[in-house]
Design a protein around this motif. Structure first.
Motif, PDB file in Angstrom:
ATOM      1  N   ALA A  47       8.974  -7.581  -7.340  1.00  0.00           N
ATOM      2  CA  ALA A  47       9.028  -7.295  -5.993  1.00  0.00           C
ATOM      3  C   ALA A  47       8.575  -8.519  -5.200  1.00  0.00           C
ATOM      4  N   ILE A  48       7.398  -8.987  -5.504  1.00  0.00           N
ATOM      5  CA  ILE A  48       6.811 -10.204  -4.715  1.00  0.00           C
ATOM      6  C   ILE A  48       7.858 -11.380  -4.899  1.00  0.00           C
ATOM      7  N   GLN A  49       8.638 -11.457  -6.279  1.00  0.00           N
ATOM      8  CA  GLN A  49       9.287 -12.646  -6.477  1.00  0.00           C
ATOM      9  C   GLN A  49      10.600 -12.456  -5.514  1.00  0.00           C
ATOM     10  N   ARG A  50      11.220 -11.250  -5.432  1.00  0.00           N
ATOM     11  CA  ARG A  50      12.161 -10.965  -4.279  1.00  0.00           C
ATOM     12  C   ARG A  50      11.857 -10.796  -2.871  1.00  0.00           C
ATOM     13  N   GLU A  51      10.631 -11.301  -2.383  1.00  0.00           N
ATOM     14  CA  GLU A  51      10.141 -11.341  -1.233  1.00  0.00           C
ATOM     15  C   GLU A  51      10.240  -9.890  -0.691  1.00  0.00           C
ATOM     16  N   LEU A  52      10.020  -8.950  -1.307  1.00  0.00           N
ATOM     17  CA  LEU A  52      10.189  -7.680  -0.620  1.00  0.00           C
ATOM     18  C   LEU A  52       8.549  -7.307  -0.529  1.00  0.00           C
ATOM     19  N   MET A  53       7.532  -7.976  -1.060  1.00  0.00           N
ATOM     20  CA  MET A  53       6.345  -7.642  -1.088  1.00  0.00           C
ATOM     21  C   MET A  53       5.505  -9.123  -0.872  1.00  0.00           C
ATOM     22  N   SER A  54       4.097  -9.274  -0.775  1.00  0.00           N
ATOM     23  CA  SER A  54       3.656 -10.535  -0.931  1.00  0.00           C
ATOM     24  C   SER A  54       2.086 -10.375  -1.405  1.00  0.00           C
ATOM     25  N   TYR A  55       1.596 -11.401  -2.040  1.00  0.00           N
ATOM     26  CA  TYR A  55       0.146 -11.285  -2.541  1.00  0.00           C
ATOM     27  C   TYR A  55      -0.743 -10.934  -1.396  1.00  0.00           C
ATOM     28  N   ASP A  56      -0.497 -11.533  -0.258  1.00  0.00           N
ATOM     29  CA  ASP A  56      -1.478 -11.781   0.931  1.00  0.00           C
ATOM     30  C   ASP A  56      -1.192 -10.496   1.863  1.00  0.00           C
ATOM     31  N   GLN A  57      -0.136  -9.684   1.558  1.00  0.00           N
ATOM     32  CA  GLN A  57      -0.076  -8.435   2.395  1.00  0.00           C
ATOM     33  C   GLN A  57      -1.298  -7.435   2.429  1.00  0.00           C
ATOM     34  N   ALA A  58      -1.242  -6.662   3.412  1.00  0.00           N
ATOM     35  CA  ALA A  58      -2.533  -5.667   3.273  1.00  0.00           C
ATOM     36  C   ALA A  58      -2.326  -4.566   2.492  1.00  0.00           C
ATOM     37  N   ALA A  59      -3.409  -4.380   1.818  1.00  0.00           N
ATOM     38  CA  ALA A  59      -3.344  -2.991   0.853  1.00  0.00           C
ATOM     39  C   ALA A  59      -4.733  -2.480   0.603  1.00  0.00           C
ATOM     40  N   GLY A  60      -4.772  -1.105   0.596  1.00  0.00           N
ATOM     41  CA  GLY A  60      -6.183  -0.734   0.606  1.00  0.00           C
ATOM     42  C   GLY A  60      -6.940  -0.694   1.646  1.00  0.00           C
ATOM     43  N   PRO A  61      -8.345  -0.973   1.398  1.00  0.00           N
ATOM     44  CA  PRO A  61      -9.165  -0.925   2.644  1.00  0.00           C
ATOM     45  C   PRO A  61      -9.086  -2.205   3.180  1.00  0.00           C
ATOM     46  N   PRO A  62      -9.419  -1.984   4.655  1.00  0.00           N
ATOM     47  CA  PRO A  62      -9.260  -3.142   5.429  1.00  0.00           C
ATOM     48  C   PRO A  62      -9.820  -4.620   4.831  1.00  0.00           C
ATOM     49  N   GLN A  63      -9.212  -5.476   5.282  1.00  0.00           N
ATOM     50  CA  GLN A  63      -9.277  -7.140   4.750  1.00  0.00           C
ATOM     51  C   GLN A  63      -9.005  -7.174   3.245  1.00  0.00           C
ATOM     52  N   ALA A  64      -8.647  -6.085   2.417  1.00  0.00           N
ATOM     53  CA  ALA A  64      -8.011  -6.369   1.128  1.00  0.00           C
ATOM     54  C   ALA A  64      -6.567  -6.540   1.345  1.00  0.00           C
ATOM     55  N   THR A  65      -5.917  -7.042   0.213  1.00  0.00           N
ATOM     56  CA  THR A  65      -4.780  -7.467   0.011  1.00  0.00           C
ATOM     57  C   THR A  65      -3.906  -6.979  -1.208  1.00  0.00           C
ATOM     58  N   ILE A  66      -2.579  -7.016  -1.425  1.00  0.00           N
ATOM     59  CA  ILE A  66      -2.020  -6.868  -2.690  1.00  0.00           C
ATOM     60  C   ILE A  66      -2.799  -7.623  -4.098  1.00  0.00           C
ATOM     61  N   ALA A  67      -2.937  -8.681  -3.826  1.00  0.00           N
ATOM     62  CA  ALA A  67      -3.804  -9.661  -4.873  1.00  0.00           C
ATOM     63  C   ALA A  67      -4.979  -8.858  -5.010  1.00  0.00           C
ATOM     64  N   HIS A  68      -5.785  -8.659  -4.185  1.00  0.00           N
ATOM     65  CA  HIS A  68      -7.078  -7.827  -4.468  1.00  0.00           C
ATOM     66  C   HIS A  68      -6.931  -6.620  -5.296  1.00  0.00           C
ATOM     67  N   VAL A  69      -6.028  -5.701  -4.844  1.00  0.00           N
ATOM     68  CA  VAL A  69      -5.650  -4.421  -5.443  1.00  0.00           C
ATOM     69  C   VAL A  69      -5.283  -4.889  -6.861  1.00  0.00           C
ATOM     70  N   LEU A  70      -4.400  -5.686  -7.083  1.00  0.00           N
ATOM     71  CA  LEU A  70      -3.712  -6.041  -8.456  1.00  0.00           C
ATOM     72  C   LEU A  70      -5.019  -6.430  -9.718  1.00  0.00           C
ATOM     73  N   ALA A  71      -6.121  -7.211  -8.984  1.00  0.00           N
ATOM     74  CA  ALA A  71      -7.171  -7.943  -9.822  1.00  0.00           C
ATOM     75  C   ALA A  71      -8.171  -7.002  -9.782  1.00  0.00           C
ATOM     76  N   HIS A  72      -8.268  -5.707  -9.130  1.00  0.00           N
ATOM     77  CA  HIS A  72      -9.600  -4.907  -9.281  1.00  0.00           C
ATOM     78  C   HIS A  72     -10.511  -5.399  -8.410  1.00  0.00           C
ATOM     79  N   ALA A  73     -10.161  -6.132  -7.121  1.00  0.00           N
ATOM     80  CA  ALA A  73     -11.468  -6.820  -6.405  1.00  0.00           C
ATOM     81  C   ALA A  73     -11.089  -6.442  -5.006  1.00  0.00           C
ATOM     82  N   SER A  74     -10.676  -5.218  -4.723  1.00  0.00           N
ATOM     83  CA  SER A  74     -10.287  -4.697  -3.328  1.00  0.00           C
ATOM     84  C   SER A  74     -11.756  -3.757  -2.942  1.00  0.00           C
ATOM     85  N   GLY A  75     -12.581  -3.587  -3.767  1.00  0.00           N
ATOM     86  CA  GLY A  75     -13.685  -2.709  -3.435  1.00  0.00           C
ATOM     87  C   GLY A  75     -13.369  -1.253  -3.590  1.00  0.00           C
TER      88      GLY A  75
END
Length: 259
Positions: A47-75
């Motif tokens: 989905a990211i490759q198709r530009e439907l999502m991005s690594y830096d879009q918000a996901a999860g708690p405030p200030q977390a991103t898709i990248a944080h969640v993928l890498a178990h770094a979102s808190g």
């Protein structure tokens, strides 16, 4: 035969998909447990490759991103409804089923498909993995057989769904200095993880063979399942079985034959 006291399937393949080792029933469907996260992560990267999502879009708690969640770094805490946190964003590696359920919701919002529909249409079907289904949580509700999971392992060695840049991002250490607990193996410093897979790095007590490279990446599941890929040797391994993860797996997984 290798001495495994329960029904299982095991295979080692190379970059071309050729089978180097095969034991057990590679056609029997087993639960994948957290190996499901590799399929979900791959679907997010598509989905990211198709530009439907991005690594830096918000996901999860405030200030977390898709990248944080993928890498178990979102808190996010290990379990919850998508809002329970256990640390600040980017402070620790906290392995989180909750996080991958958040990713499922993000897939739906971005694509208009449920996570199971997207993963079937954009991962399982293009790769020809007929037995691989995610029917439920994108964190742990997958199922499949060794023959088809070997196709997934080959995809990690020789990407077809992802371009080289996106594929490399998936298994490059993300937030590499984070300390965390590797379930079943204790505290790791650092606890290396990519944007989806765990990365072996310098971990000594580990579920992968001791001869694989530090760049080896993959995932294991509490159902007694694993997929790993070593981009240096060009080999990948898959194990599925009916016995939940426990002492047998910790003792014997690293000693399974590679040739």
């Amino acid at each position: 035969m290798i001495d495994v006291p329960f029904d299982y399937g095991y295979a080692v393949i190379d970059r071309s998909g050729a089978v180097r080792v095969q034991y057990g029933d590679v056609g029997r469907v087993f639960p994948l447990a957290s190996v499901t996260k590799l399929i979900t992560a791959l679907g997010v990267h598509v989905a990211i490759q198709r530009e439907l999502m991005s690594y830096d879009q918000a996901a999860g708690p405030p200030q977390a991103t898709i990248a944080h969640v993928l890498a178990h770094a979102s808190g996010l805490a290990p379990e919850g409804d998508g809002t329970q946190t256990a640390a600040r964003v980017g402070a620790r590696r906290i392995y989180s089923n909750q996080g991958y359920e958040v990713l499922g919701h993000e897939i739906e919002a971005a694509t208009g498909c449920s996570a199971p529909q997207w993963l079937r249409r954009e991962v399982s079907e293009p790769l020809g993995m007929a037995s691989v289904e995610v029917n439920g949580s994108p964190a742990h509700c997958g199922q499949g057989n060794v023959a088809d999971l070997s196709i997934l392992a080959q995809e990690f060695l020789d990407p077809q769904l992802l371009d080289s840049t996106t594929a490399q991002a998936m298994h490059t250490p993300a937030f590499p200095d984070l300390v965390g607990i590797l379930p079943g193996y204790g505290r790791q410093d650092p606890n290396l993880w990519g944007l989806g897979p765990e990365i072996r790095g310098n971990k000594t007590d580990h579920w992968t063979p001791p001869t694989v490279s530090a760049q080896t990446f993959g995932h294991f599941g509490q159902s007694g399942s694993f997929v790993w890929a070593d981009p240096m040797s060009g080999l990948a391994g898959v194990f599925l079985g009916e016995e939940p993860f426990g002492p047998w797996h910790k003792k014997n997984w690293p000693t399974l034959p590679l040739e």
